[in-house]
Design a protein around this motif. Sequence first.
Motif, PDB file in Angstrom:
ATOM      1  N   GLU A   1     -27.463   8.250  21.885  1.00  0.00           N
ATOM      2  CA  GLU A   1     -28.907   8.002  21.870  1.00  0.00           C
ATOM      3  C   GLU A   1     -29.542   8.511  20.585  1.00  0.00           C
ATOM      4  O   GLU A   1     -30.401   7.853  19.993  1.00  0.00           O
ATOM      5  CB  GLU A   1     -29.555   8.657  23.086  1.00  0.00           C
ATOM      6  CG  GLU A   1     -31.057   8.437  23.190  1.00  0.00           C
ATOM      7  CD  GLU A   1     -31.446   6.973  23.248  1.00  0.00           C
ATOM      8  OE1 GLU A   1     -32.565   6.638  22.786  1.00  0.00           O
ATOM      9  OE2 GLU A   1     -30.647   6.151  23.744  1.00  0.00           O
ATOM     10  N   ARG A   2     -29.114   9.698  20.148  1.00  0.00           N
ATOM     11  CA  ARG A   2     -29.689  10.252  18.907  1.00  0.00           C
ATOM     12  C   ARG A   2     -29.314   9.387  17.708  1.00  0.00           C
ATOM     13  O   ARG A   2     -30.151   9.132  16.824  1.00  0.00           O
ATOM     14  CB  ARG A   2     -29.206  11.690  18.698  1.00  0.00           C
ATOM     15  CG  ARG A   2     -29.804  12.362  17.462  1.00  0.00           C
ATOM     16  CD  ARG A   2     -31.338  12.465  17.534  1.00  0.00           C
ATOM     17  NE  ARG A   2     -31.870  13.073  16.346  1.00  0.00           N
ATOM     18  CZ  ARG A   2     -31.890  14.398  16.122  1.00  0.00           C
ATOM     19  NH1 ARG A   2     -31.432  15.243  17.040  1.00  0.00           N
ATOM     20  NH2 ARG A   2     -32.395  14.885  15.002  1.00  0.00           N
TER      21      ARG A   2
ATOM     22  N   ARG B   1     -28.750   6.240  17.754  1.00  0.00           N
ATOM     23  CA  ARG B   1     -29.541   5.015  17.863  1.00  0.00           C
ATOM     24  C   ARG B   1     -30.956   5.239  17.303  1.00  0.00           C
ATOM     25  O   ARG B   1     -31.492   4.403  16.568  1.00  0.00           O
ATOM     26  CB  ARG B   1     -29.595   4.563  19.324  1.00  0.00           C
ATOM     27  CG  ARG B   1     -30.023   3.114  19.528  1.00  0.00           C
ATOM     28  CD  ARG B   1     -30.050   2.746  21.010  1.00  0.00           C
ATOM     29  NE  ARG B   1     -28.756   2.905  21.640  1.00  0.00           N
ATOM     30  CZ  ARG B   1     -27.779   2.013  21.583  1.00  0.00           C
ATOM     31  NH1 ARG B   1     -27.945   0.898  20.884  1.00  0.00           N
ATOM     32  NH2 ARG B   1     -26.633   2.224  22.204  1.00  0.00           N
ATOM     33  N   GLU B   2     -31.559   6.384  17.657  1.00  0.00           N
ATOM     34  CA  GLU B   2     -32.894   6.719  17.169  1.00  0.00           C
ATOM     35  C   GLU B   2     -32.897   6.856  15.643  1.00  0.00           C
ATOM     36  O   GLU B   2     -33.808   6.375  14.959  1.00  0.00           O
ATOM     37  CB  GLU B   2     -33.371   8.031  17.788  1.00  0.00           C
ATOM     38  CG  GLU B   2     -33.662   7.967  19.276  1.00  0.00           C
ATOM     39  CD  GLU B   2     -34.004   9.338  19.840  1.00  0.00           C
ATOM     40  OE1 GLU B   2     -34.041  10.307  19.052  1.00  0.00           O
ATOM     41  OE2 GLU B   2     -34.232   9.440  21.061  1.00  0.00           O
TER      42      GLU B   2
ATOM     43  N   ALA C   1     -32.614   3.591  13.836  1.00  0.00           N
ATOM     44  CA  ALA C   1     -33.910   2.902  13.839  1.00  0.00           C
ATOM     45  C   ALA C   1     -34.822   3.493  12.765  1.00  0.00           C
ATOM     46  O   ALA C   1     -35.531   2.761  12.060  1.00  0.00           O
ATOM     47  CB  ALA C   1     -34.557   3.022  15.218  1.00  0.00           C
ATOM     48  N   ALA C   2     -34.788   4.819  12.617  1.00  0.00           N
ATOM     49  CA  ALA C   2     -35.596   5.473  11.585  1.00  0.00           C
ATOM     50  C   ALA C   2     -35.159   5.052  10.190  1.00  0.00           C
ATOM     51  O   ALA C   2     -35.971   5.021   9.257  1.00  0.00           O
ATOM     52  CB  ALA C   2     -35.492   6.997  11.737  1.00  0.00           C
TER      53      ALA C   2
ATOM     54  N   GLU D   1     -39.200   9.998   9.485  1.00  0.00           N
ATOM     55  CA  GLU D   1     -38.901  10.586  10.793  1.00  0.00           C
ATOM     56  C   GLU D   1     -38.071  11.855  10.647  1.00  0.00           C
ATOM     57  O   GLU D   1     -38.233  12.796  11.446  1.00  0.00           O
ATOM     58  CB  GLU D   1     -38.166   9.566  11.670  1.00  0.00           C
ATOM     59  CG  GLU D   1     -39.038   8.442  12.178  1.00  0.00           C
ATOM     60  CD  GLU D   1     -39.210   7.298  11.180  1.00  0.00           C
ATOM     61  OE1 GLU D   1     -39.755   6.248  11.565  1.00  0.00           O
ATOM     62  OE2 GLU D   1     -38.801   7.459  10.001  1.00  0.00           O
TER      63      GLU D   1
END
Length: 549
Positions: A160-161, A163-164, A167-168, A185
């Motif tokens: 999940e991290r 993925r975040e 995206a950033a 970010e």
Amino acid sequence: MVARNESNRQTKVISRRRNAVVSILVMSAVMISSVRVVAASTAAKAVAALTPSLTDKPTHHKRLTIETISNNLKAMEYAVRGKIAIEADKISEELKRPSSSSSADYPFDHIIYTNIGNPHAVQQKALTWPRQVMALLQLPDAIGINHPEAHRLFPPDAIERAREMKAALGGHGIGAYTHSKGVREFREDVARFIEERDGAKRGSVDVENIFLTAGASEAISMVMTALIKDSSCGIMIPIPQYPLYSATLDLLGGHKVGYYLDEQSIWGMNIEELERSLAEAKSNGVNVVALVLINPGNPTGQVLSSQEVKDIVSFCARNNLVLLSDEVYQENVYREEDEFFSSRRAADELGLIEKDAIQLCSFHSVSKGVFGECGQRGGYVEMIGIPEDVNDCFYKLAASKLCSNAPGQAMVSLMCKGPNPGDASYESHEREKKAVFEGLKERASIVSQGLDNIPGFSCQPATGAMYCFPSVHMPPGAIKASNEMGLSPDTLYALDLLQTKGICVVPASGFGQKAGRFGFRTTFLSPEMRTVVDSIRDHYEKFCAKYAD
């Protein structure tokens, strides 16, 4: 008959004329060809006369020589990777070739590098969770975060991290240039980290005042480049100090304005000493523009109290000095009674930030602490009280390098924002960090106490950072011999230690010290540190006997 003869005569005349024309044309062609050959030959000779043969020695002087390069560059010295480290690398290469005659001359089979704070090079393990996220950032999505079996290799919070963070990064991953200040970010992660660390009001740290850089060193060099306007400028640096500061000042042509730390009070700060140093520099015509604070200390390993930090911040505000606060060892605080107290927190509690009465640049890095990710080259600087037009100039300087490396930026984000309580990796991540910290804490005590117990040595407790900085009594013969060789006595000592025990330390003279003091800096990172202390003890006894008079 007459007509036939006349016809034959005319034919012969025409033939003779044709042959004459052909001869003229042939001769003309030959002449033209000859002229061309002569011209080509003449041109070739001319070119040959102007162009020396490849085998000829050049008659011109090379432009880039030791005589023509920058004098500031030649004067610059960086002791951590200086003479002793270069000799250590040479011996290490010889030891890798057992068949060489020189390898048999050494009574050891490998070099123990204690000269530099490079944790992973001396067996400190990388933390698992940050490396898992980094691996997913490196992998293409199809075989990484979007692979149907990804959960079998990576914990859900790492996926999940990643993925975040992707995206950033705009969906480009870490193979593309980022914003020159760093991914926004990621800078927001730094801002929240600072606020939580210092108990500051949420939203009080402006991400536009944060630059992500290739380690703290790049940020420090960037700020110092802006500060040294001309050769009249100087910066106050602690003595002893980390050689990055003295080397950068040499390169920029600025003045080194030293202030002495108090060795007998565990390398404490003294405001009277700061006042003395500043007044002396001003009397010598130096335009003092900034002060460097290293807390916890390098090479001295001390941790300053909150009051000491506040005193220094107040001193800088009172004297209109930019404070450069080197805080890369903020996680490395080993005594229960000590606490890392940031310069930013001190300025905030003194009301100086609200009043816009302090200019402060604070530096941090992924290279130290418990991460030890030196090779990732990730760091940051947060600037306070810096005018917008100056911030724009820093941006221009950062933009000239396009951006710092994206993997380093990502590691800074992971250092500042780890897994949350309750996440799959939280407990294991905290256990790993604690194990690294406890190992450092144990070795800090082993090395500082062990060195202090050697007759002729004096070593203050290493209450922070990664280093011990003992004072060593030099026998008279060593001082005499070093003078004859053109070396400092502690350089002679460090060379002898290297060549007889295979231990690489840094002479204290490379960090600065009071006249008549000698010693060295050593890390306590290696798991071989007990053996190192015993070897240093044995070597010193023989060294003193060798140079008794």
